[in-house]
Structure formats: structure tokens, C-alpha cells
Write a protein that holds these residues in place. Structure first.
Motif, PDB file in Angstrom:
ATOM      1  N   VAL A 112       0.856  -1.187   0.000  1.00  0.00           N
ATOM      2  CA  VAL A 112       0.000   0.000   0.000  1.00  0.00           C
ATOM      3  C   VAL A 112       0.892   1.238   0.000  1.00  0.00           C
ATOM      4  CG1 VAL A 112      -1.959   1.154   1.081  1.00  0.00           C
ATOM      5  CG2 VAL A 112      -1.727  -1.317   1.265  1.00  0.00           C
ATOM      6  N   THR A 113       1.515   1.514  -1.131  1.00  0.00           N
ATOM      7  CA  THR A 113       2.346   2.705  -1.291  1.00  0.00           C
ATOM      8  C   THR A 113       1.523   3.792  -1.969  1.00  0.00           C
ATOM      9  OG1 THR A 113       3.170   2.058  -3.471  1.00  0.00           O
ATOM     10  CG2 THR A 113       4.395   1.265  -1.542  1.00  0.00           C
ATOM     11  N   THR A 114       1.888   5.016  -1.713  1.00  0.00           N
ATOM     12  CA  THR A 114       1.166   6.123  -2.333  1.00  0.00           C
ATOM     13  C   THR A 114       1.208   6.026  -3.848  1.00  0.00           C
ATOM     14  OG1 THR A 114       1.711   7.541  -0.451  1.00  0.00           O
ATOM     15  CG2 THR A 114       1.018   8.630  -2.474  1.00  0.00           C
ATOM     16  N   ARG A 115       2.392   5.748  -4.387  1.00  0.00           N
ATOM     17  CA  ARG A 115       2.540   5.666  -5.837  1.00  0.00           C
ATOM     18  C   ARG A 115       1.728   4.500  -6.419  1.00  0.00           C
ATOM     19  NH1 ARG A 115       6.184   7.656  -9.348  1.00  0.00           N
ATOM     20  NH2 ARG A 115       7.464   8.463  -7.621  1.00  0.00           N
ATOM     21  N   GLY A 116       1.831   3.315  -5.783  1.00  0.00           N
ATOM     22  CA  GLY A 116       1.133   2.135  -6.295  1.00  0.00           C
ATOM     23  C   GLY A 116      -0.377   2.287  -6.247  1.00  0.00           C
ATOM     24  N   VAL A 117      -0.882   2.804  -5.136  1.00  0.00           N
ATOM     25  CA  VAL A 117      -2.332   2.986  -5.000  1.00  0.00           C
ATOM     26  C   VAL A 117      -2.826   4.034  -5.976  1.00  0.00           C
ATOM     27  CG1 VAL A 117      -4.169   3.751  -3.457  1.00  0.00           C
ATOM     28  CG2 VAL A 117      -2.382   2.234  -2.593  1.00  0.00           C
ATOM     29  N   ALA A 118      -2.080   5.129  -6.093  1.00  0.00           N
ATOM     30  CA  ALA A 118      -2.492   6.192  -7.009  1.00  0.00           C
ATOM     31  C   ALA A 118      -2.562   5.688  -8.440  1.00  0.00           C
ATOM     32  CB  ALA A 118      -1.519   7.370  -6.902  1.00  0.00           C
ATOM     33  N   GLN A 119      -1.563   4.924  -8.842  1.00  0.00           N
ATOM     34  CA  GLN A 119      -1.541   4.407 -10.205  1.00  0.00           C
ATOM     35  C   GLN A 119      -2.715   3.456 -10.450  1.00  0.00           C
ATOM     36  OE1 GLN A 119       2.009   2.236 -11.222  1.00  0.00           O
ATOM     37  NE2 GLN A 119       1.554   2.208 -13.411  1.00  0.00           N
ATOM     38  N   ALA A 120      -2.944   2.543  -9.511  1.00  0.00           N
ATOM     39  CA  ALA A 120      -4.029   1.567  -9.687  1.00  0.00           C
ATOM     40  C   ALA A 120      -5.398   2.227  -9.644  1.00  0.00           C
ATOM     41  CB  ALA A 120      -3.934   0.493  -8.614  1.00  0.00           C
ATOM     42  N   ALA A 121      -5.521   3.313  -8.882  1.00  0.00           N
ATOM     43  CA  ALA A 121      -6.810   4.002  -8.749  1.00  0.00           C
ATOM     44  C   ALA A 121      -7.021   5.057  -9.825  1.00  0.00           C
ATOM     45  CB  ALA A 121      -6.924   4.643  -7.376  1.00  0.00           C
ATOM     46  N   GLY A 122      -5.977   5.313 -10.631  1.00  0.00           N
ATOM     47  CA  GLY A 122      -6.115   6.293 -11.695  1.00  0.00           C
ATOM     48  C   GLY A 122      -6.168   7.724 -11.198  1.00  0.00           C
ATOM     49  N   VAL A 123      -5.426   8.021 -10.112  1.00  0.00           N
ATOM     50  CA  VAL A 123      -5.358   9.379  -9.581  1.00  0.00           C
ATOM     51  C   VAL A 123      -3.889   9.770  -9.427  1.00  0.00           C
ATOM     52  CG1 VAL A 123      -7.538   9.128  -8.354  1.00  0.00           C
ATOM     53  CG2 VAL A 123      -5.397   8.652  -7.158  1.00  0.00           C
ATOM     54  N   GLN A 124      -3.657  11.034  -9.156  1.00  0.00           N
ATOM     55  CA  GLN A 124      -2.311  11.514  -8.905  1.00  0.00           C
ATOM     56  C   GLN A 124      -1.975  11.360  -7.420  1.00  0.00           C
ATOM     57  OE1 GLN A 124      -0.108  12.543 -11.298  1.00  0.00           O
ATOM     58  NE2 GLN A 124      -1.736  11.826 -12.684  1.00  0.00           N
ATOM     59  N   PRO A 125      -0.713  11.054  -7.074  1.00  0.00           N
ATOM     60  CA  PRO A 125      -0.333  10.890  -5.662  1.00  0.00           C
ATOM     61  C   PRO A 125      -0.780  12.029  -4.751  1.00  0.00           C
ATOM     62  CG  PRO A 125       1.437  10.147  -7.062  1.00  0.00           C
ATOM     63  CD  PRO A 125       0.417  10.764  -7.988  1.00  0.00           C
ATOM     64  N   PRO A 126      -0.708  13.302  -5.195  1.00  0.00           N
ATOM     65  CA  PRO A 126      -1.163  14.382  -4.295  1.00  0.00           C
ATOM     66  C   PRO A 126      -2.618  14.232  -3.857  1.00  0.00           C
ATOM     67  CG  PRO A 126       0.146  15.293  -6.082  1.00  0.00           C
ATOM     68  CD  PRO A 126      -0.112  13.842  -6.434  1.00  0.00           C
ATOM     69  N   THR A 127      -3.435  13.542  -4.671  1.00  0.00           N
ATOM     70  CA  THR A 127      -4.838  13.337  -4.295  1.00  0.00           C
ATOM     71  C   THR A 127      -4.931  12.521  -3.009  1.00  0.00           C
ATOM     72  OG1 THR A 127      -5.498  13.383  -6.625  1.00  0.00           O
ATOM     73  CG2 THR A 127      -7.062  12.423  -5.058  1.00  0.00           C
ATOM     74  N   ILE A 128      -4.046  11.531  -2.884  1.00  0.00           N
ATOM     75  CA  ILE A 128      -4.055  10.689  -1.682  1.00  0.00           C
ATOM     76  C   ILE A 128      -3.667  11.511  -0.460  1.00  0.00           C
ATOM     77  CG2 ILE A 128      -2.937   8.720  -0.551  1.00  0.00           C
ATOM     78  CD1 ILE A 128      -2.826   7.345  -3.238  1.00  0.00           C
ATOM     79  N   TYR A 129      -2.640  12.355  -0.612  1.00  0.00           N
ATOM     80  CA  TYR A 129      -2.229  13.191   0.519  1.00  0.00           C
ATOM     81  C   TYR A 129      -3.337  14.162   0.905  1.00  0.00           C
ATOM     82  CZ  TYR A 129       2.480  11.410  -0.247  1.00  0.00           C
ATOM     83  OH  TYR A 129       3.575  10.586  -0.366  1.00  0.00           O
ATOM     84  N   ARG A 130      -4.035  14.670  -0.107  1.00  0.00           N
ATOM     85  CA  ARG A 130      -5.104  15.627   0.182  1.00  0.00           C
ATOM     86  C   ARG A 130      -6.263  14.961   0.913  1.00  0.00           C
ATOM     87  NH1 ARG A 130      -9.570  16.643  -2.711  1.00  0.00           N
ATOM     88  NH2 ARG A 130      -8.738  15.626  -4.593  1.00  0.00           N
ATOM     89  N   LEU A 131      -6.598  13.731   0.513  1.00  0.00           N
ATOM     90  CA  LEU A 131      -7.761  13.052   1.088  1.00  0.00           C
ATOM     91  C   LEU A 131      -7.459  12.334   2.399  1.00  0.00           C
ATOM     92  CD1 LEU A 131      -9.314  11.511  -2.154  1.00  0.00           C
ATOM     93  CD2 LEU A 131     -10.203  13.421  -0.818  1.00  0.00           C
ATOM     94  N   PHE A 132      -6.231  11.818   2.536  1.00  0.00           N
ATOM     95  CA  PHE A 132      -5.936  10.954   3.690  1.00  0.00           C
ATOM     96  C   PHE A 132      -4.768  11.437   4.547  1.00  0.00           C
ATOM     97  CE2 PHE A 132      -7.696   8.378   0.242  1.00  0.00           C
ATOM     98  CZ  PHE A 132      -8.822   7.846   0.865  1.00  0.00           C
ATOM     99  N   GLY A 133      -4.040  12.424   4.091  1.00  0.00           N
ATOM    100  CA  GLY A 133      -2.922  12.946   4.876  1.00  0.00           C
ATOM    101  C   GLY A 133      -1.632  12.206   4.621  1.00  0.00           C
ATOM    102  N   ASP A 134      -1.611  10.900   4.879  1.00  0.00           N
ATOM    103  CA  ASP A 134      -0.407  10.097   4.670  1.00  0.00           C
ATOM    104  C   ASP A 134      -0.814   8.632   4.546  1.00  0.00           C
ATOM    105  OD1 ASP A 134      -1.063   9.343   7.256  1.00  0.00           O
ATOM    106  OD2 ASP A 134       0.554  10.494   8.193  1.00  0.00           O
ATOM    107  N   LYS A 135       0.176   7.735   4.478  1.00  0.00           N
ATOM    108  CA  LYS A 135      -0.112   6.314   4.315  1.00  0.00           C
ATOM    109  C   LYS A 135      -0.884   5.767   5.507  1.00  0.00           C
ATOM    110  CE  LYS A 135       2.076   1.789   3.770  1.00  0.00           C
ATOM    111  NZ  LYS A 135       3.339   1.042   3.546  1.00  0.00           N
ATOM    112  N   ASP A 136      -0.538   6.199   6.729  1.00  0.00           N
ATOM    113  CA  ASP A 136      -1.271   5.722   7.907  1.00  0.00           C
ATOM    114  C   ASP A 136      -2.744   6.108   7.832  1.00  0.00           C
ATOM    115  OD1 ASP A 136       0.846   4.429   9.037  1.00  0.00           O
ATOM    116  OD2 ASP A 136       1.372   6.053  10.420  1.00  0.00           O
ATOM    117  N   GLY A 137      -2.995   7.333   7.366  1.00  0.00           N
ATOM    118  CA  GLY A 137      -4.375   7.772   7.218  1.00  0.00           C
ATOM    119  C   GLY A 137      -5.127   6.937   6.209  1.00  0.00           C
ATOM    120  N   LEU A 138      -4.439   6.558   5.132  1.00  0.00           N
ATOM    121  CA  LEU A 138      -5.050   5.709   4.119  1.00  0.00           C
ATOM    122  C   LEU A 138      -5.335   4.322   4.679  1.00  0.00           C
ATOM    123  CD1 LEU A 138      -5.959   5.030   1.274  1.00  0.00           C
ATOM    124  CD2 LEU A 138      -3.551   4.662   0.658  1.00  0.00           C
ATOM    125  N   LEU A 139      -4.373   3.759   5.423  1.00  0.00           N
ATOM    126  CA  LEU A 139      -4.572   2.437   6.013  1.00  0.00           C
ATOM    127  C   LEU A 139      -5.744   2.438   6.989  1.00  0.00           C
ATOM    128  CD1 LEU A 139      -0.894   1.266   6.621  1.00  0.00           C
ATOM    129  CD2 LEU A 139      -2.547   0.264   5.030  1.00  0.00           C
TER     130      LEU A 139
END
Length: 241
Positions: free
Chosen positions: A30-57
Motif C-alpha cells: 500500500v504505497t502512495t505511488r502504487g495505490v495512485a496508479q491503480a486508482a487512476g489518480v495523482q499521488p497528491p490526491t491521496i495526501y489531500r484526502l488521507f494525509g499520509d499512508k497511515d491515514g489511508l490504512l
């Protein structure tokens, strides 16, 4: 490679992809880059929505647990409506909880973290499902401890069993451990038969307390007051046992 999604909500897409990666390959996948690529979004979207990897988990754990709890809640409602034996329903819940924990070790470890569990809406709902199952047992007049104590013992035993099983290699796990622990817990919290006419103050008081919310001939304030009185009585009996 990104997956094809019809859902336009990027948060849902990200959580769905991350849940699959966590289930199939563990937290390391569950890396930012891997999830972003598989979800079809840019990595900054993950940081904006979840803060960091822990927030995503944490979001993933909440998502998966919420689905599991919703299914359990539906089973409890159906069991009550269909008149399924409360002890059978409790046993079914125990088995499903153990199976879920062993099948989802990474999620179990995330959700068994006390800090996360305290702030998890899904975990709190899961506890309410267990409380509902225990309350149905209490109504039969067989509890020798308070509902709260029974819930605590069953929950603690379940977490302990899953933790122990996950600490062992799959081929070396004690297949009878979960059932033996369950039997030991039931021996502590249950009488062998209903005690309404056999002089058990605890079983009778706990059963009456479990039925108070259903006494619709009383006002809500009267039911609340009666519940408080019975809670005090159960606590007193618990200390004497």
C-alpha cells in the motif's frame, strides 16, 4: 496499470484499490505511488484526502470492517426475527469473528490497535453487534455475570485467539483452540439452564434488565430509571460473585 472504475468518487476508488492491495500483498504494497496508479489518480490526491499512508490504512481498515460489521448486523437481525436460538447465534458470531481475523491478518492488526479501535466507528458498531447477541442470551435467564462482563470476556477471548493463531505458522496452528477457549468463556458466563425459577438473583436480574427496553407500556424516562436501578443491582451482584 490503473483499474477501470465506474464510480467517480476518487476516495472510494482509492480505498477500494488499497483494500485489495492490503488483502493480497500486505501493508508494504500500500504505497502512495502504487495505490495512485491503480486508482487512476495523482499521488497528491491521496495526501489531500488521507494525509499520509497511515491515514489511508485507517480508512481502508474502516471500510473493510464496516462491510463486515454490516453483514454481521444483518445476521443478528435475521436471527432475532427468525427465532434462532441465541446461543447458536452467539456461536455463529464467534466463529465468523475468528475466521475474519485469521483471513485478514493485516486488517486485524490495524483494528486490534487500541488507539485505532477507540476511534473506529465500525469497531464500535461491531461491539454493539456483540452486545445485541449477548443481550439475547441474557433474556433467556442463563447469564451468571452482567452483560457488560460477558461482552468483555468474549471480546477479549476472541482477540487473544486470533492473535495466538496468527503468531503460529498456518500448518502448526491448533485447530481446536478457538472452540476450547469459547467453551471456557461460556462456562464462566453461563448457567447450564435458565435460572428464573432456581433462585439465581444474577440471572433473573440480568434477564429483566435485558428486557427493559422492550417495555413499551412505560415511558422512556421510566425505562431509563428502571435500567439505572437494575444496572446498580447487577453491579452489586457482580461484585459479590
Amino acid at each position: 496499470m490503473s483499474e477501470a472504475f465506474t464510480d467517480e468518487d476518487p476516495r472510494t476508488r482509492i480505498v477500494t484499490v488499497a483494500a485489495r492491495l492490503l488483502r493480497e500483498d500486505g501493508p508494504g504494497a500500500v504505497t502512495t505511488r502504487g495505490v495512485a496508479q491503480a486508482a487512476g489518480v495523482q499521488p497528491p490526491t491521496i495526501y489531500r484526502l488521507f494525509g499520509d499512508k497511515d491515514g489511508l490504512l485507517e480508512a481502508v481498515a474502516e471500510h473493510v470492517m464496516a462491510s463486515f460489521v454490516a453483514a454481521k448486523s444483518a445476521v443478528v437481525d435475521a436471527a432475532s426475527a427468525d427465532g434462532i436460538d441465541p446461543l447458536q447465534d452467539l456461536h455463529t458470531g464467534w466463529q465468523s469473528q475468528i475466521e475474519f481475523g485469521v483471513a485478514n491478518p493485516d486488517l486485524f492488526r490495524l483494528l486490534s490497535d487500541p488507539g485505532r479501535a477507540m476511534n473506529s466507528a465500525a469497531a464500535r458498531t461491531g461491539m454493539r453487534v456483540l452486545e445485541a447477541r449477548v443481550r439475547r442470551v441474557a433474556e433467556t435467564g442463563r447469564l451468571r455475570v452482567s452483560e457488560q462482563r460477558a461482552v468483555g470476556l468474549i471480546h477479549a477471548a476472541g482477540v487473544g485467539v486470533v492473535t495466538t493463531l496468527l503468531a503460529s505458522r498456518p500448518d502448526l496452528r491448533d485447530e481446536g483452540l478457538a472452540e476450547d477457549i469459547y467453551a471456557a468463556v461460556l462456562a464462566r458466563v453461563l448457567f447450564d439452564a435458565p435460572q428464573f425459577h432456581d433462585g439465581s438473583e444474577m440471572a433473573t436480574t440480568v434477564a429483566f434488565r435485558a428486557l427493559v427496553p422492550e417495555l413499551e407500556m412505560l415511558s422512556s424516562s421510566e425505562r431509563q430509571l428502571m435500567s439505572e436501578w437494575l444496572d446498580r443491582a447487577v453491579s452489586s451482584l457482580d461484585r459479590r460473585s
